[in-house]
Design a protein around this motif. Structure first.
Motif, PDB file in Angstrom:
ATOM      1  N   VAL A 212      47.962 -73.563  64.405  1.00  0.00           N
ATOM      2  CA  VAL A 212      46.587 -73.904  64.396  1.00  0.00           C
ATOM      3  C   VAL A 212      45.671 -73.014  64.278  1.00  0.00           C
ATOM      4  CG1 VAL A 212      44.960 -75.320  66.083  1.00  0.00           C
ATOM      5  CG2 VAL A 212      47.388 -75.738  65.968  1.00  0.00           C
ATOM      6  N   LEU A 213      45.679 -71.839  64.721  1.00  0.00           N
ATOM      7  CA  LEU A 213      44.602 -70.785  64.744  1.00  0.00           C
ATOM      8  C   LEU A 213      44.714 -70.242  62.959  1.00  0.00           C
ATOM      9  CD1 LEU A 213      45.546 -68.494  67.611  1.00  0.00           C
ATOM     10  CD2 LEU A 213      43.420 -70.171  67.193  1.00  0.00           C
ATOM     11  N   TYR A 214      45.762 -70.347  62.612  1.00  0.00           N
ATOM     12  CA  TYR A 214      46.063 -70.027  61.209  1.00  0.00           C
ATOM     13  C   TYR A 214      45.282 -71.414  60.154  1.00  0.00           C
ATOM     14  CZ  TYR A 214      47.847 -68.615  56.535  1.00  0.00           C
ATOM     15  OH  TYR A 214      47.979 -68.346  55.137  1.00  0.00           O
ATOM     16  N   ALA A 215      45.402 -72.326  60.745  1.00  0.00           N
ATOM     17  CA  ALA A 215      44.957 -73.659  59.925  1.00  0.00           C
ATOM     18  C   ALA A 215      43.379 -73.419  60.083  1.00  0.00           C
ATOM     19  CB  ALA A 215      45.412 -74.778  60.402  1.00  0.00           C
ATOM     20  N   VAL A 216      42.883 -73.176  61.191  1.00  0.00           N
ATOM     21  CA  VAL A 216      41.316 -72.995  61.349  1.00  0.00           C
ATOM     22  C   VAL A 216      40.846 -71.538  60.663  1.00  0.00           C
ATOM     23  CG1 VAL A 216      41.157 -74.745  63.284  1.00  0.00           C
ATOM     24  CG2 VAL A 216      41.229 -72.083  63.774  1.00  0.00           C
ATOM     25  N   VAL A 223      43.166 -72.250  72.309  1.00  0.00           N
ATOM     26  CA  VAL A 223      43.242 -73.106  71.358  1.00  0.00           C
ATOM     27  C   VAL A 223      42.443 -74.161  71.691  1.00  0.00           C
ATOM     28  CG1 VAL A 223      44.369 -74.592  69.776  1.00  0.00           C
ATOM     29  CG2 VAL A 223      45.223 -72.241  69.952  1.00  0.00           C
ATOM     30  N   LEU A 224      41.276 -74.921  71.250  1.00  0.00           N
ATOM     31  CA  LEU A 224      40.637 -75.971  72.045  1.00  0.00           C
ATOM     32  C   LEU A 224      41.319 -77.345  71.288  1.00  0.00           C
ATOM     33  CD1 LEU A 224      37.140 -74.557  71.394  1.00  0.00           C
ATOM     34  CD2 LEU A 224      38.526 -74.308  73.554  1.00  0.00           C
ATOM     35  N   TYR A 225      40.855 -78.106  72.050  1.00  0.00           N
ATOM     36  CA  TYR A 225      41.355 -79.611  71.851  1.00  0.00           C
ATOM     37  C   TYR A 225      40.803 -80.110  70.237  1.00  0.00           C
ATOM     38  CZ  TYR A 225      42.066 -84.687  71.541  1.00  0.00           C
ATOM     39  OH  TYR A 225      42.460 -86.161  71.269  1.00  0.00           O
ATOM     40  N   ARG A 226      39.719 -79.461  69.955  1.00  0.00           N
ATOM     41  CA  ARG A 226      39.159 -79.961  68.826  1.00  0.00           C
ATOM     42  C   ARG A 226      39.943 -79.215  67.460  1.00  0.00           C
ATOM     43  NH1 ARG A 226      34.680 -77.027  70.586  1.00  0.00           N
ATOM     44  NH2 ARG A 226      34.363 -75.061  69.514  1.00  0.00           N
ATOM     45  N   VAL A 230      42.727 -80.470  63.518  1.00  0.00           N
ATOM     46  CA  VAL A 230      42.587 -79.980  62.190  1.00  0.00           C
ATOM     47  C   VAL A 230      43.543 -80.511  61.335  1.00  0.00           C
ATOM     48  CG1 VAL A 230      43.829 -77.826  62.440  1.00  0.00           C
ATOM     49  CG2 VAL A 230      42.293 -78.023  60.592  1.00  0.00           C
ATOM     50  N   ASP A 231      43.267 -81.082  59.999  1.00  0.00           N
ATOM     51  CA  ASP A 231      44.329 -81.898  59.561  1.00  0.00           C
ATOM     52  C   ASP A 231      44.856 -80.628  58.237  1.00  0.00           C
ATOM     53  OD1 ASP A 231      45.849 -83.493  58.049  1.00  0.00           O
ATOM     54  OD2 ASP A 231      44.533 -84.799  56.908  1.00  0.00           O
ATOM     55  N   SER A 232      45.804 -80.203  58.530  1.00  0.00           N
ATOM     56  CA  SER A 232      46.463 -79.076  57.793  1.00  0.00           C
ATOM     57  C   SER A 232      47.821 -79.109  58.019  1.00  0.00           C
ATOM     58  CB  SER A 232      45.876 -77.754  58.332  1.00  0.00           C
ATOM     59  OG  SER A 232      46.736 -76.553  57.637  1.00  0.00           O
ATOM     60  N   PRO A 243      55.756 -75.109  58.858  1.00  0.00           N
ATOM     61  CA  PRO A 243      54.506 -75.091  58.133  1.00  0.00           C
ATOM     62  C   PRO A 243      54.760 -74.713  56.609  1.00  0.00           C
ATOM     63  CG  PRO A 243      54.489 -73.271  59.571  1.00  0.00           C
ATOM     64  CD  PRO A 243      55.636 -74.087  60.077  1.00  0.00           C
ATOM     65  N   PRO A 244      54.118 -75.086  55.695  1.00  0.00           N
ATOM     66  CA  PRO A 244      54.420 -74.956  54.309  1.00  0.00           C
ATOM     67  C   PRO A 244      54.805 -73.390  53.768  1.00  0.00           C
ATOM     68  CG  PRO A 244      52.495 -75.915  54.356  1.00  0.00           C
ATOM     69  CD  PRO A 244      52.598 -75.534  55.706  1.00  0.00           C
ATOM     70  N   GLY A 245      54.538 -72.353  54.910  1.00  0.00           N
ATOM     71  CA  GLY A 245      54.712 -70.785  54.398  1.00  0.00           C
ATOM     72  C   GLY A 245      54.343 -70.045  55.660  1.00  0.00           C
ATOM     73  N   PRO A 246      54.655 -68.735  55.544  1.00  0.00           N
ATOM     74  CA  PRO A 246      54.365 -67.899  56.711  1.00  0.00           C
ATOM     75  C   PRO A 246      52.829 -67.836  57.115  1.00  0.00           C
ATOM     76  CG  PRO A 246      55.614 -66.759  55.002  1.00  0.00           C
ATOM     77  CD  PRO A 246      55.203 -68.120  54.399  1.00  0.00           C
ATOM     78  N   ILE A 247      52.431 -67.359  58.345  1.00  0.00           N
ATOM     79  CA  ILE A 247      51.217 -67.252  58.684  1.00  0.00           C
ATOM     80  C   ILE A 247      50.574 -65.913  58.930  1.00  0.00           C
ATOM     81  CG2 ILE A 247      51.228 -69.681  59.704  1.00  0.00           C
ATOM     82  CD1 ILE A 247      51.486 -68.299  62.575  1.00  0.00           C
TER      83      ILE A 247
END
Length: 303
Positions: A212-216, A223-226, A230-232, A243-247
């Protein structure tokens, strides 16, 4: 007096820089002395702190015998490619955006001895690199240096195991990157890798905060609820599977953990506040572990 000899410089460029610094009273005699000492072939790229005043004889002798200073580029385990790019720019070794352009689109720019599709996140091996000053547009040299380190430190020594893994190399590096970000203690890395494997086999969402942190696109303690909304495709709270690849760039212990996950019965884990985790087999056990961690946090806040 500081002389910077850039990677790939011709000797005529070095002479020009020495002239600019006012160190050559006679270019003619310097070239003759340099040839006599075989300096054009012996001089290495790097940073030279030349003592002054110095004669032409002394200058050629000093340059032929002195080991130049190199620029220290440290890539920590768990760094994202964009963080590495920012460090490259801070050190004056290239432009961050140009570095990232090569990371995002390496085809035709970076060599691999294996099949790899997608960006190079995860392949920029964590290590300390000592590199000479670089002229503009040499970012591909740095990227290749880090990929080569991945090849030498992981792919070559463990190629047989990698080839026999049920996961592709990209999937292995992806798992390793999740382990790297989530785990502090090396002895826990194979266990967390085992938990990830178990959740994949049970077709459960991984629900890993690090994704999630990588996505944002940022690091933070909570990590917050909002953030979870995130749509990732990297958000493993929303999408099943890897996930599609390493973070991030995993270190060797995390790569080996992904390659050799521990056979454990656990499906859950939660931090316990001291760098280690509590592992659970069932969701009820996990809820108790979460409650214990929150109680620990509450007590810490009271101190």
């Amino acid at each position: 007096m500081t002389l910077r000899v850039y990677r790939g410089d011709r000797f005529s460029q070095v002479i020009g820089e020495l002239e600019r610094l006012g160190l050559l009273r006679s270019r003619f005699w310097f070239e003759r002395l340099a040839q006599w000492r075989n300096l054009p072939q012996r001089l290495k790229a790097g940073i030279y702190h030349i003592p002054t005043p110095i004669s032409l004889w002394g200058l050629t002798k000093w340059l032929s015998e002195t080991k130049p200073q190199l620029i220290r580029l440290v890539v920590w385990e768990g760094m994202m490619a964009k963080e590495i790019a920012e460090r490259v720019e801070r050190l004056g070794l290239g432009e961050a955006e140009r570095f990232m352009e090569i990371v995002r689109h390496p085809q035709g720019r970076v060599r691999f001895p294996f099949e790899w599709h997608g960006d190079l996140e995860g392949l920029l091996f964590p290590a300390t690199y000592f590199v000479p000053p670089l002229r503009p547009h040499n970012e591909a040299y740095l990227v290749q240096l880090m990929v080569d380190a991945f090849v030498e430190r992981f792919w070559k020594p463990y190629r047989n195991e990698i080839d026999h893994s049920p996961f592709s190399l990209r999937e292995l590096v992806t798992i390793a990157s999740l382990v790297q970000w989530e785990v502090k203690m090396d002895e826990e890395r194979p266990i967390v890798a085992g938990v990830i494997l178990n959740r994949l086999q049970h077709r459960m969402k991984l629900e890993i905060d690090a994704t999630v942190l990588y996505a944002v696109g940022q690091r933070k303690r909570r990590v917050l609820y909002r953030d979870l909304q995130v749509d990732s495709p990297y958000n493993t709270y929303r999408y099943k599977g890897l996930p599609p690849g390493p973070i991030c760039s995993p270190g060797l212990p995390s790569l080996l953990a992904a390659l050799r996950p521990a056979k454990v019965p656990y499906l859950y884990y939660v931090a316990r506040g001291d760098g280690y985790h509590i592992f659970s087999r069932t969701y009820d056990e996990h809820l108790k572990a979460v409650a214990a961690y929150r109680e620990w946090q509450r007590k810490q806040g009271l101190r």
